[in-house]
Design a protein around this motif. Structure first.
Motif, mmCIF file in Angstrom:
data_model
loop_
_atom_site.group_PDB
_atom_site.id
_atom_site.type_symbol
_atom_site.label_atom_id
_atom_site.label_comp_id
_atom_site.label_asym_id
_atom_site.label_seq_id
_atom_site.Cartn_x
_atom_site.Cartn_y
_atom_site.Cartn_z
ATOM 1 N N ASP A 1 -77.157 -46.422 -13.329
ATOM 2 C CA ASP A 1 -75.774 -47.474 -14.170
ATOM 3 C C ASP A 1 -74.989 -45.952 -13.781
ATOM 4 N N HIS A 2 -75.337 -44.749 -14.332
ATOM 5 C CA HIS A 2 -74.277 -43.657 -14.159
ATOM 6 C C HIS A 2 -74.024 -43.803 -12.675
ATOM 7 N N GLU B 1 -79.224 -36.743 -13.667
ATOM 8 C CA GLU B 1 -78.123 -37.646 -14.860
ATOM 9 C C GLU B 1 -77.363 -37.009 -15.479
ATOM 10 N N SER C 1 -86.862 -45.511 -18.907
ATOM 11 C CA SER C 1 -85.521 -46.231 -19.210
ATOM 12 C C SER C 1 -84.555 -44.930 -18.870
ATOM 13 N N THR C 2 -85.277 -43.668 -18.395
ATOM 14 C CA THR C 2 -84.285 -42.772 -18.043
ATOM 15 C C THR C 2 -83.474 -43.133 -16.438
ATOM 16 N N SER D 1 -83.133 -45.940 -15.199
ATOM 17 C CA SER D 1 -81.885 -47.049 -15.396
ATOM 18 C C SER D 1 -81.218 -46.448 -15.925
ATOM 19 N N SER D 2 -81.075 -45.127 -16.905
ATOM 20 C CA SER D 2 -79.418 -45.063 -17.260
ATOM 21 C C SER D 2 -79.277 -44.359 -15.853
ATOM 22 N N GLN E 1 -85.816 -46.016 -8.839
ATOM 23 C CA GLN E 1 -86.501 -47.095 -9.484
ATOM 24 C C GLN E 1 -87.709 -47.577 -8.898
ATOM 25 N N ARG F 1 -84.268 -36.777 -15.476
ATOM 26 C CA ARG F 1 -82.059 -36.401 -16.600
ATOM 27 C C ARG F 1 -81.175 -34.960 -15.924
ATOM 28 N N CYS G 1 -73.337 -37.189 -14.741
ATOM 29 C CA CYS G 1 -72.369 -37.035 -15.363
ATOM 30 C C CYS G 1 -70.858 -36.307 -15.814
#
Length: 676
Positions: free
Chosen positions: A546-547, A658, A539-540, A542-543, A524, A655, A662
């Motif tokens: 969070d994860h 992320e 947006s990606t 930020s996601s 970021q 991505r 997950c």
């Protein structure tokens, strides 16, 4: 280059029976007439002695001569034609033709010459014809048969704006660029200069960029143009071809640069005036000649290990160098670490993971030892290497303690450095915390850049000025000995203690001390330039943050509890942490720029390195593009494609990371709690 003294010539007056019509002044088995000597097909093993000094033509074809020595032709200063075809010549001693300035034709075809270098033909100023067919030549170096003559063009740091100004005012083809080291990787600068048509480059360090107190005006230094590995291996050469330069590159002192620029700049520090060519000053014209002397050197690595108990197939690599004056006491620290850990094993201590100690060779020549070992073991290392702890040059100054680590290890590195600060407060001379994720020079390159193995390095440097004038570390100076720089070895001891703590945490912690949230925050932080970054990318990112925060608090933290962890699940969790950086490896980057996105180039504004140079490429494209100069629309598309491609690769990397986070979050989701 070996220099052989000329032995005194003893003239023996003997009564000789000549063969084949030879006269007393003609070599045995040869025929001499009209300034010509014929010695063809006479089974000669060496160039004959006692050839008349006035000879202009010599025929030595169809013999078994194996080499040309420097003394063979010394007295034959009037030679015009020399025929040595169809012999067994495999070596030509440098300087053999030094006195043959009048030679017009030289026949060496049908021999066993395998490498042609410039010093082989030094002195042949009027040579018109050279026959080399039918040899075993495997490589021909640039500028072997001629030097490079051109005007010296001052391009400062070879930035895009500097190069645009130079191109707008001059024809740069085969000119010689005078370039300051710093602000961008050297290999990247050379790629830009090559595209613009320069033939040679003179490198120097502006004294205004050097750390205060350093004496760089008359200092010589070395650089390596090898991006890694052994360039003589065809596979490595093809892979590194995009980074290897065909330019003639020569480092020079700041004093010589000042002379070439006719600059009046003096001084250093706050009042220093950078070197530059004054306006309306005539550019100097110089000639660069190649005088390389090729030699073979054996490069070796020394590798040992301390085997782990629970996870012996997970490796923490510790690397230093042993064949360079840039080591900064690395070997001494490595030996002390090995001795200390070995002593611990005698006290029944057994590490969880295996520690691999590596002492590299060929570091100053382009990290050859580490690169080749890494390539040979890349399959195992990609699945089993946990981290790389670097001892590249641990003490290269005594002013600033700097820690460099990949974002995964920033928190661990910062914790270790803070504890060191607390322990030195009473003694004074305590530097503030200085941790970053900058590109690291040295043998760490292959592991961080090619394999995305998390890395950490602690080092003492001279001043913080090195960070603002980045890439000065690409200059290799003859370093002070550890005894002179650190006579009590206190700085070496500090690095040894900090490195040992990092190793112990990496080999012992049940859950690896890696922090995914630091990666997400770093991503970021590098996407702050809203003029380039898309909303989808923000947006990606930020996601991912969070994860990563949830993963770190809800999955990693409970796994450290001995009552809740299961060895197989913890091992899988550690593999997720280990592989997280691999999401950020790019297939290709500009020369000198890490493929690992997580490492930055020094600068005030944090930014992905590949994005920074993609923006430069848009500007530089308009300077170098010639093929589409009559089609502005097509040219605009071409110039922006690199930037768009880089943005796409960054988005794909975020991505991918992320998805891996997950996956890690699901490892314990359905695992039954032992307490129930």
């Amino acid at each position: 280059m070996a220099v052989f003294p000329l032995l005194p010539l003893c003239v023996l007056l003997l009564s000789l029976h000549t063969l084949g019509g030879a006269s007393p002044s003609c070599p045995v088995s040869c025929r001499c007439y009209s300034l010509t000597v014929e010695c063809g097909s006479t089974s000669l093993r060496d160039i004959p002695k006692h050839v008349p000094p006035s000879t202009q033509t010599i025929f030595l074809q169809d013999n078994v001569i194996g080499q040309i020595r420097r003394q063979d032709l010394t007295l034959l200063k009037h030679l015009h034609y020399l025929y040595l075809q169809n012999n067994s010549i495999s070596a030509v001693e440098p300087g053999s033709f030094q006195n043959q300035g009048q030679l017009l034709e030289l026949a060496l075809n049908g021999n066993r010459v395998h490498l042609v270098t410039a010093d082989m033909f030094q002195g042949l100023e009027h040579l018109r014809i050279l026959y080399l067919a039918g040899n075993d030549i495997t490589r021909l170096l640039d500028y072997t048969f001629r030097g490079l003559q051109g005007e010296v063009v001052d391009v400062h740091y070879a930035g895009v704006d500097d190069l645009r100004r130079a191109k707008d005012s001059l024809n740069l083809t085969n000119q010689i660029a005078l370039v300051k080291l710093g602000r961008a990787p050297l290999l990247y600068k050379l790629s830009l200069l090559s595209e613009l048509g320069f033939g040679g480059v003179l490198l120097y360090i502006d004294p205004c960029d050097a750390p205060p107190g350093s004496h760089t005006w008359h200092q010589a230094f070395r650089v390596t143009l090898n991006p890694g590995g052994n360039p003589a291996i065809s596979e490595v050469s093809r892979e590194a071809g995009r980074s290897l330069t065909s330019l003639l590159v020569q480092p020079i002192s700041a004093f010589l640069a000042k002379t070439l620029l006719s600059s009046s700049s003096t001084g250093q520090g706050d009042s220093c005036v950078p070197l530059a060519r004054p306006p309306n000053t005539e550019r100097k014209k110089i000639t660069l000649t190649v005088g390389n002397h090729l030699s073979s050197k054996k490069i070796y690595n020394v590798v040992g290990y301390l085997k782990g108990k629970r996870n012996p197939d997970r490796y923490v690599l510790v690397g230093s160098r042993h064949d360079s004056d840039q080591g900064g006491g690395a070997s001494a620290i490595m030996n002390q670490l090995i001795a200390a850990l070995t002593e611990q094993t005698k006290q029944a201590w057994v590490p969880d993971r295996t520690t691999v100690f590596c002492s590299w060779g060929g570091s100053a020549l382009g990290n050859i030892g580490s690169y080749e070992w890494g390539k040979d073991n890349s399959v195992v290392l990609q699945s089993s290497a946990v981290a790389y702890v670097s001892l590249n040059s641990p003490v290269r100054g005594t002013e600033t303690l700097r820690a460099t680590a990949s974002p995964t290890l920033l928190q661990l590195t910062l914790d270790i450095q803070r504890r060191q600060l607390l322990s030195c407060i009473r003694g004074g001379n305590c530097p503030g915390p200085n941790v970053s994720s900058l590109q690291l020079p040295g043998d760490v390159n292959f592991f961080a850049n090619q394999l995305a193995v998390p890395t950490v390095e602690f080092a003492f440097e001279q001043t913080k000025a090195e960070e603002t004038t980045s890439f000065l570390s690409e200059a290799q100076f003859s370093a002070e000995s550890p005894e002179t720089l650190d006579p009590l070895f206190k700085f070496h001891e500090t690095i040894a203690k900090m490195t040992a703590e990092a190793i112990l945490r990496l080999v012992n912690d049940p859950v690896l001390p890696f922090y995914p949230l630091d990666i997400a925050l770093d991503v970021q932080n590098k996407l702050k330039d809203k003029s380039v970054v898309t909303q989808s990318m923000l947006s990606t990112a930020s996601s991912l943050r969070d994860h990563a925060a949830f993963f770190q608090s809800e999955t990693m933290r409970p796994a450290n509890d001995p009552k809740e962890r299961d060895p197989s699940h913890v091992r899988m969790l550690n593999d997720v942490l280990r592989d997280l950086e691999k999401s950020f490896i790019l297939p290709h980057t500009p020369p000198g720029v890490y493929r690992n996105l997580l490492y930055s180039l020094p600068g005030r504004t944090p930014q992905f390195s590949v994005l920074r140079f993609s923006q430069e490429a848009v500007l530089h494209c308009n300077v170098t593009s010639r093929a589409l100069k009559h089609n502005s629309a097509a040219k605009e598309v071409l110039c922006h494609s690199t930037l768009n491609q880089s943005l796409s690769l960054i988005l794909r990397a975020i991505r991918s990371a992320e998805r891996l986070v997950c996956f890690g979050m699901g490892l314990f989701e359905n695992y039954p709690n032992n307490k129930k």
